[in-house]
Design a protein around this motif. Structure first.
Motif, short mmCIF file in Angstrom:
data_model
loop_
_atom_site.label_atom_id
_atom_site.label_comp_id
_atom_site.label_asym_id
_atom_site.label_seq_id
_atom_site.Cartn_x
_atom_site.Cartn_y
_atom_site.Cartn_z
N SER A 52 61.29 44.79 21.54
CA SER A 52 61.21 44.48 20.11
C SER A 52 61.62 43.03 19.83
O SER A 52 61.01 42.36 18.99
N ARG A 55 58.70 40.82 20.97
CA ARG A 55 57.61 40.90 19.99
C ARG A 55 57.96 40.17 18.71
O ARG A 55 57.11 39.55 18.08
N TYR A 56 59.22 40.25 18.31
CA TYR A 56 59.67 39.54 17.11
C TYR A 56 59.40 38.04 17.26
O TYR A 56 58.80 37.42 16.38
N TYR A 57 59.85 37.47 18.36
CA TYR A 57 59.63 36.03 18.56
C TYR A 57 58.15 35.70 18.69
O TYR A 57 57.69 34.67 18.20
N VAL A 60 56.74 36.76 14.72
CA VAL A 60 57.39 36.19 13.54
C VAL A 60 57.74 34.72 13.74
O VAL A 60 57.69 33.93 12.80
N THR A 141 63.95 44.04 13.69
CA THR A 141 62.87 43.25 14.29
C THR A 141 61.50 43.81 13.91
O THR A 141 60.60 43.05 13.54
N TYR A 142 61.35 45.13 13.95
CA TYR A 142 60.05 45.70 13.60
C TYR A 142 59.77 45.61 12.10
O TYR A 142 58.61 45.48 11.69
N ALA A 144 60.70 43.03 10.29
CA ALA A 144 60.26 41.63 10.16
C ALA A 144 58.84 41.47 10.68
O ALA A 144 58.03 40.74 10.09
N ILE A 145 58.52 42.14 11.77
CA ILE A 145 57.16 42.09 12.31
C ILE A 145 56.17 42.69 11.31
O ILE A 145 55.10 42.12 11.07
#
Length: 175
Positions: A52, A55-57, A60, A141-142, A144-145
């Protein structure tokens, strides 16, 4: 890998208990089994947390991704994913820190049982590291994604709408 190890190491022992109705392997193997169960379950959750964050970096903060998610950072994340569960499982379980005095006595009196009885301190610390903290990180994180994906979808729809209007305007001769 961690999920496969849970299946191989933890579920195998559980299967034998389900078939025979009792623990056949003694107190030491009970501690091994409980340690492996906590270890691999925690490693599995921490892997999901690392994914997560990655994937965030990537989604986002794509311009920061190459500098934030370096090979060194990824190596530290993976190392932490495999080392911290050992500190949370094997050390407290084999040191006897995880349980109550009553349970320690029960183990001596009933070696054909394998129950994982934890004290309050271990329950709070273990569940926080194994579940609550990683889960909270994954939620943020998800979320924000999802917000970023929604924002990009709206921008794309707006661009497509503008392009269609411009196409109509040029097709009609500018009037």
């Amino acid at each position: 890998m961690a999920d496969i190890m849970v299946a191989m190491m933890a579920m195998t022992f559980n299967f034998s208990v389900q078939i025979t109705g009792r623990w056949l392997f003694g107190p030491f193997m009970c501690d091994v089994w409980n340690s492996l169960d906590v270890y691999f379950s925690t490693a599995s959750i921490l892997h999901l947390c690392c994914i997560s964050v990655d994937r965030y970096y990537a989604i986002v903060r794509p311009l920061k991704y190459p500098t934030s998610m370096t090979k060194r950072v990824v190596a530290i994340m993976i190392l932490n994913t495999w080392v911290s569960p050992a500190l949370l499982s094997f050390v407290p379980i084999f040191a006897g820190w995880y349980t109550t005095e009553k349970h320690k006595q029960d183990v001596l009196e009933h070696p054909d049982e394998c129950n994982f009885v934890v004290n309050k301190s271990y329950a709070v610390i273990s569940s926080s590291i194994s579940f609550w903290i990683p889960c909270t990180i994954m939620i943020f994180t998800y979320a924000a994604i999802f917000r970023e994906a929604s924002r990009q979808e709206k921008q794309l729809a707006l661009r497509q709408g503008t392009a269609m209007l411009m196409h109509r305007h040029s097709s009609s001769g500018g009037t």
